[in-house]
Scaffold this active site. Structure first.
Site, PDB file in Angstrom:
ATOM      1  N   ARG A  66      73.516  20.755  26.122  1.00 22.20           N
ATOM      2  CA  ARG A  66      72.581  21.627  26.107  1.00 22.20           C
ATOM      3  C   ARG A  66      72.507  22.192  24.513  1.00 22.20           C
ATOM      4  O   ARG A  66      71.541  23.165  24.304  1.00 22.20           O
ATOM      5  CB  ARG A  66      73.143  23.032  26.857  1.00 22.20           C
ATOM      6  CG  ARG A  66      72.901  22.914  28.310  1.00 22.20           C
ATOM      7  CD  ARG A  66      72.733  24.161  29.188  1.00 22.20           C
ATOM      8  NE  ARG A  66      73.935  25.018  28.909  1.00 22.20           N
ATOM      9  CZ  ARG A  66      74.832  25.006  29.630  1.00 22.20           C
ATOM     10  NH1 ARG A  66      74.960  24.212  30.964  1.00 22.20           N
ATOM     11  NH2 ARG A  66      76.251  25.851  29.591  1.00 22.20           N
ATOM     12  N   ARG A  96      70.012  19.346  15.131  1.00 26.16           N
ATOM     13  CA  ARG A  96      68.817  19.022  14.696  1.00 26.16           C
ATOM     14  C   ARG A  96      68.769  18.619  13.175  1.00 26.16           C
ATOM     15  O   ARG A  96      69.598  19.012  11.993  1.00 26.16           O
ATOM     16  CB  ARG A  96      67.872  20.284  14.521  1.00 26.16           C
ATOM     17  CG  ARG A  96      67.837  21.022  15.842  1.00 26.16           C
ATOM     18  CD  ARG A  96      66.892  22.003  16.097  1.00 26.16           C
ATOM     19  NE  ARG A  96      66.816  22.874  17.182  1.00 26.16           N
ATOM     20  CZ  ARG A  96      66.696  24.193  17.437  1.00 26.16           C
ATOM     21  NH1 ARG A  96      66.725  24.895  16.423  1.00 26.16           N
ATOM     22  NH2 ARG A  96      66.893  24.674  18.673  1.00 26.16           N
ATOM     23  N   ARG A 112      84.883  33.942  33.651  1.00 25.00           N
ATOM     24  CA  ARG A 112      85.477  34.527  32.237  1.00 25.00           C
ATOM     25  C   ARG A 112      84.787  35.957  32.081  1.00 25.00           C
ATOM     26  O   ARG A 112      83.697  36.355  32.495  1.00 25.00           O
ATOM     27  CB  ARG A 112      85.017  33.614  30.889  1.00 25.00           C
ATOM     28  CG  ARG A 112      85.668  32.203  31.220  1.00 25.00           C
ATOM     29  CD  ARG A 112      87.053  32.259  30.695  1.00 25.00           C
ATOM     30  NE  ARG A 112      87.222  32.433  29.229  1.00 25.00           N
ATOM     31  CZ  ARG A 112      88.568  32.497  28.978  1.00 25.00           C
ATOM     32  NH1 ARG A 112      89.435  32.809  29.506  1.00 25.00           N
ATOM     33  NH2 ARG A 112      88.626  32.790  27.359  1.00 25.00           N
ATOM     34  N   ARG A 143      82.006  36.427  18.464  1.00 25.52           N
ATOM     35  CA  ARG A 143      81.012  36.768  17.782  1.00 25.52           C
ATOM     36  C   ARG A 143      80.691  38.349  17.603  1.00 25.52           C
ATOM     37  O   ARG A 143      81.585  38.999  18.512  1.00 25.52           O
ATOM     38  CB  ARG A 143      79.680  36.290  18.492  1.00 25.52           C
ATOM     39  CG  ARG A 143      79.368  36.786  19.853  1.00 25.52           C
ATOM     40  CD  ARG A 143      78.241  35.933  20.435  1.00 25.52           C
ATOM     41  NE  ARG A 143      78.096  36.631  21.856  1.00 25.52           N
ATOM     42  CZ  ARG A 143      76.752  36.416  22.420  1.00 25.52           C
ATOM     43  NH1 ARG A 143      75.981  35.933  21.864  1.00 25.52           N
ATOM     44  NH2 ARG A 143      76.657  37.125  23.720  1.00 25.52           N
ATOM     45  N   GLU A 167      82.843  40.563  20.431  1.00 28.09           N
ATOM     46  CA  GLU A 167      82.926  40.027  22.012  1.00 28.09           C
ATOM     47  C   GLU A 167      84.361  39.334  21.727  1.00 28.09           C
ATOM     48  O   GLU A 167      84.325  38.405  21.198  1.00 28.09           O
ATOM     49  CB  GLU A 167      81.567  39.233  21.972  1.00 28.09           C
ATOM     50  CG  GLU A 167      81.212  39.347  23.280  1.00 28.09           C
ATOM     51  CD  GLU A 167      79.769  38.623  23.465  1.00 28.09           C
ATOM     52  OE1 GLU A 167      78.795  39.311  22.816  1.00 28.09           O
ATOM     53  OE2 GLU A 167      79.569  37.805  23.850  1.00 28.09           O
ATOM     54  N   TYR A 180      75.695  29.946  36.305  1.00 27.99           N
ATOM     55  CA  TYR A 180      75.040  30.861  35.105  1.00 27.99           C
ATOM     56  C   TYR A 180      73.591  30.456  35.232  1.00 27.99           C
ATOM     57  O   TYR A 180      73.165  29.295  35.470  1.00 27.99           O
ATOM     58  CB  TYR A 180      75.566  30.020  33.667  1.00 27.99           C
ATOM     59  CG  TYR A 180      75.043  30.970  32.857  1.00 27.99           C
ATOM     60  CD1 TYR A 180      75.444  31.999  32.221  1.00 27.99           C
ATOM     61  CD2 TYR A 180      73.753  30.198  32.191  1.00 27.99           C
ATOM     62  CE1 TYR A 180      74.758  32.589  31.285  1.00 27.99           C
ATOM     63  CE2 TYR A 180      73.080  30.968  31.232  1.00 27.99           C
ATOM     64  CZ  TYR A 180      73.565  32.279  30.965  1.00 27.99           C
ATOM     65  OH  TYR A 180      73.010  32.927  29.719  1.00 27.99           O
ATOM     66  N   ASP A 182      70.043  31.856  33.426  1.00 32.11           N
ATOM     67  CA  ASP A 182      69.187  32.548  32.306  1.00 32.11           C
ATOM     68  C   ASP A 182      68.323  33.607  33.246  1.00 32.11           C
ATOM     69  O   ASP A 182      67.967  33.266  34.255  1.00 32.11           O
ATOM     70  CB  ASP A 182      68.516  31.777  31.555  1.00 32.11           C
ATOM     71  CG  ASP A 182      69.348  31.182  30.218  1.00 32.11           C
ATOM     72  OD1 ASP A 182      69.968  32.042  30.011  1.00 32.11           O
ATOM     73  OD2 ASP A 182      68.950  30.444  29.663  1.00 32.11           O
TER      74      ASP A 182
HETATM   75  C1  FAD Z   1      77.078  37.793  28.115  1.00 35.95           C
HETATM   76  C2  FAD Z   1      75.831  37.457  28.910  1.00 35.95           C
HETATM   77  C3  FAD Z   1      74.469  37.098  28.070  1.00 35.95           C
HETATM   78  C4  FAD Z   1      73.331  36.733  28.532  1.00 35.95           C
HETATM   79  N1  FAD Z   1      72.407  36.356  27.821  1.00 35.95           N
HETATM   80  C5  FAD Z   1      71.274  36.272  28.383  1.00 35.95           C
HETATM   81  C6  FAD Z   1      69.992  35.533  27.475  1.00 35.95           C
HETATM   82  O1  FAD Z   1      70.222  36.105  26.412  1.00 35.95           O
HETATM   83  N2  FAD Z   1      68.957  35.164  28.135  1.00 35.95           N
HETATM   84  C7  FAD Z   1      68.900  35.162  29.204  1.00 35.95           C
HETATM   85  O2  FAD Z   1      67.800  34.744  29.936  1.00 35.95           O
HETATM   86  N3  FAD Z   1      70.042  35.415  30.135  1.00 35.95           N
HETATM   87  C8  FAD Z   1      71.015  35.761  29.759  1.00 35.95           C
HETATM   88  N4  FAD Z   1      72.213  35.946  30.585  1.00 35.95           N
HETATM   89  C9  FAD Z   1      72.088  35.841  31.870  1.00 35.95           C
HETATM   90  C10 FAD Z   1      71.468  37.266  32.779  1.00 35.95           C
HETATM   91  O3  FAD Z   1      72.504  38.195  32.676  1.00 35.95           O
HETATM   92  C11 FAD Z   1      71.306  36.702  34.311  1.00 35.95           C
HETATM   93  O4  FAD Z   1      70.252  35.896  34.454  1.00 35.95           O
HETATM   94  C12 FAD Z   1      71.058  37.925  35.120  1.00 35.95           C
HETATM   95  O5  FAD Z   1      71.840  39.142  34.970  1.00 35.95           O
HETATM   96  C13 FAD Z   1      71.131  37.629  36.759  1.00 35.95           C
HETATM   97  O6  FAD Z   1      70.653  38.751  37.439  1.00 35.95           O
HETATM   98  P1  FAD Z   1      71.328  38.731  38.875  1.00 35.95           P
HETATM   99  O7  FAD Z   1      70.539  39.868  39.772  1.00 35.95           O
HETATM  100  O8  FAD Z   1      71.260  37.417  39.565  1.00 35.95           O
HETATM  101  O9  FAD Z   1      72.875  39.347  38.689  1.00 35.95           O
HETATM  102  P2  FAD Z   1      73.426  40.472  38.006  1.00 35.95           P
HETATM  103  O10 FAD Z   1      72.675  40.999  36.757  1.00 35.95           O
HETATM  104  O11 FAD Z   1      74.915  40.479  37.954  1.00 35.95           O
HETATM  105  O12 FAD Z   1      73.200  41.760  39.317  1.00 35.95           O
HETATM  106  C14 FAD Z   1      73.998  41.602  40.362  1.00 35.95           C
HETATM  107  C15 FAD Z   1      74.044  43.173  40.789  1.00 35.95           C
HETATM  108  O13 FAD Z   1      74.852  43.313  41.899  1.00 35.95           O
HETATM  109  C16 FAD Z   1      75.652  44.391  42.123  1.00 35.95           C
HETATM  110  N5  FAD Z   1      76.323  44.397  43.102  1.00 35.95           N
HETATM  111  C17 FAD Z   1      77.479  43.397  42.918  1.00 35.95           C
HETATM  112  N6  FAD Z   1      78.411  43.307  44.285  1.00 35.95           N
HETATM  113  C18 FAD Z   1      77.883  44.526  44.897  1.00 35.95           C
HETATM  114  C19 FAD Z   1      78.047  45.321  46.042  1.00 35.95           C
HETATM  115  N7  FAD Z   1      79.251  44.686  46.750  1.00 35.95           N
HETATM  116  N8  FAD Z   1      77.303  46.354  46.403  1.00 35.95           N
HETATM  117  C20 FAD Z   1      76.577  46.884  45.761  1.00 35.95           C
HETATM  118  N9  FAD Z   1      76.028  46.241  44.559  1.00 35.95           N
HETATM  119  C21 FAD Z   1      76.419  45.089  44.191  1.00 35.95           C
HETATM  120  C22 FAD Z   1      76.146  44.664  40.580  1.00 35.95           C
HETATM  121  O14 FAD Z   1      76.647  45.781  40.272  1.00 35.95           O
HETATM  122  C23 FAD Z   1      75.097  44.143  39.765  1.00 35.95           C
HETATM  123  O15 FAD Z   1      74.355  45.106  39.337  1.00 35.95           O
HETATM  124  C24 FAD Z   1      73.330  36.259  30.082  1.00 35.95           C
HETATM  125  C25 FAD Z   1      74.433  36.659  30.875  1.00 35.95           C
HETATM  126  C26 FAD Z   1      75.587  37.030  30.318  1.00 35.95           C
HETATM  127  C27 FAD Z   1      76.825  37.032  31.102  1.00 35.95           C
END
Ligand code: FAD
Length: 367
Positions: free
Chosen positions: A172, A176, A248, A278, A299, A347, A349
């Site tokens: 991924r 370049r 992680r 970073r 971080e 993972y 996005d």
């Molecule tokens: C460090 C980091 C950087 C990132 N940077 C990018 C980026 O630059 N660009 C990009 O496109 N994507 C990025 N991502 C990915 C992005 O964070 C995810 O695509 C997105 O958060 C996924 O959404 P989700 O709703 O599936 O999960 P989440 O955002 O994790 O939402 C899940 C929710 O469920 C809740 N939950 C869990 N269990 C329970 C329970 N038992 N009861 C009630 N609530 C609960 C949690 O509290 C959480 O709020 C990054 C991810 C990380 C880790």
């Protein structure tokens, strides 16, 4: 139909909106005190800086449908992501590009010369079928660039040797042979002007949706619903009865300074003698704003404990074996849809998360 959604991140919010628009009654339970999951942003009360609370999030996609969707709920400002690295006492641009190569080797190569130099003098051409991250890196960039930019960073990020990681991770990160240092290549890139949380609030703003914050899932709540959409951890749904899927987590050492600390949004530190990977300077993720002070995150990745926030699924061989067992349990559940980065242990996005939620809602057939 009454639908209970666990999690108010992007997966839960998009699913809630689409199903509410289709006429269902939606209750969203969120254990945290805020919506938007890991994309949550908030203004620092002291500095006014928009902070990406769970680490920086840059929106980029090649999916025009997803771009149409998000731009209905928030005004996006064009943003091109660039990353720098401080390595072995110098500052470079990433991903590895012609500037990085010329600076690192003290050359003035043009693209064809750089390509020939890397292929003829650096790349380990005897590696014909790279199996691990390390082999893939040595084949692509050779030992010197690998040591400077990839080996230490990867060890810190994943807590294991790059020799134990699959080659697919590196595929991924392209090298370049021009001066393009845009981190992402997608045609649609931008930042929501006021952050992701107002965008998710707008998605959830529908008369058919009730959101309950600080409210973890309970079986009693599920009993009142006709269908459950689960975006929490897959193993958590089954009380981790087969064992815990590996993640992680990240420690964010947050600090504030006056002025501009590093002149860019992200500075990587791949050297092994520093524990962190970073430093992110949040005001540079909103370059259209002006702030005297600055909020930064240093971080440091580490193994995720029971009480920690799970960030990156590890997905090594033993995790994948356990994942298959949980997937079999999930497939046997009736009346439950598993969705999102935690619910499917991948993972994802943001754009992929939204696409999967839109598709799941479009194909929703309650059991
Ligand atoms: C460090 C980091 C950087 C990132 N940077 C990018 C980026 O630059 N660009 C990009 O496109 N994507 C990025 N991502 C990915 C992005 O964070 C995810 O695509 C997105 O958060 C996924 O959404 P989700 O709703 O599936 O999960 P989440 O955002 O994790 O939402 C899940 C929710 O469920 C809740 N939950 C869990 N269990 C329970 C329970 N038992 N009861 C009630 N609530 C609960 C949690 O509290 C959480 O709020 C990054 C991810 C990380 C880790």
């Amino acid at each position: 139909m009454k639908i209970l959604i666990v999690g108010a991140g992007l997966s839960g919010a998009v699913m809630a909106r689409q199903l509410a628009q289709a006429g269902h009654h939606i209750t969203v339970l969120e254990s945290r005190s805020h919506i938007a999951g890991n994309c949550h942003t908030e203004r620092c009360p002291d500095t006014g800086v928009l902070v990406h609370v769970y680490g920086p999030h840059i929106f980029h996609t090649g999916d025009a449908g997803v771009w149409d969707y998000v731009t209905k709920f928030a005004r996006f400002v064009p943003y091109r992501h660039q990353v720098r690295a401080t390595a072995q006492g110098q500052v470079y641009t990433l991903p590895i590009n012609l500037h990085t190569i010329n600076q690192f080797f003290g050359k003035t190569f043009d693209p064809a010369q750089a390509r020939a130099f890397i292929e003829d003098t650096q790349a380990r051409r005897e590696i014909t079928d790279p199996q691990s991250f390390e082999e893939q890196a040595l084949r692509m960039v050779g030992p010197a660039l690998y040591e400077a930019f990839l080996a230490g960073y990867t060890e810190k990020q994943w807590g294991c040797s790059p020799a134990d990681l699959p080659a697919a991770i590196l595929k991924r990160l392209p090298m370049r042979f021009d001066y393009n240092d845009n981190y992402f290549a997608h045609p649609f890139q931008g930042m929501p002007e006021q952050g992701y949380t107002p965008m998710v609030a707008a998605i959830l703003d529908h008369p058919g949706i009730d959101v309950h914050l600080n409210t973890p899932y309970t079986a009693q709540a599920a009993a009142k619903a006709d269908h459950l959409i689960w975006t929490g951890p897959l193993d958590g749904y089954f009380d981790a009865k087969l064992g815990r899927l590996g993640y992680r987590t990240l420690d964010f050492d947050r600090f504030t300074v006056q002025g501009d600390y590093q002149g860019c949004a992200v500075m990587n530190y791949p050297d092994r003698d520093l524990p962190y990977t970073r430093i992110t300077e949040h005001k540079h993720f909103a370059p259209w704003e002006t702030h005297e002070a600055s909020v930064l995150y240093r971080e440091t990745p580490r193994a995720c404990g029971v009480e920690d926030t799970p960030y990156y699924p590890i997905r090594l061989l033993n995790d994948k074996a356990l994942l298959s067992e949980y997937e079999a349990l999930a497939a046997a559940e009736t009346g439950v849809t598993f969705l999102g980065r935690l619910g499917t242990y991948r993972y994802l996005d943001m754009d992929v998360t939204i696409r999967e939620a839109l598709d799941a809602a479009a194909g929703f057939t309650p059991a």
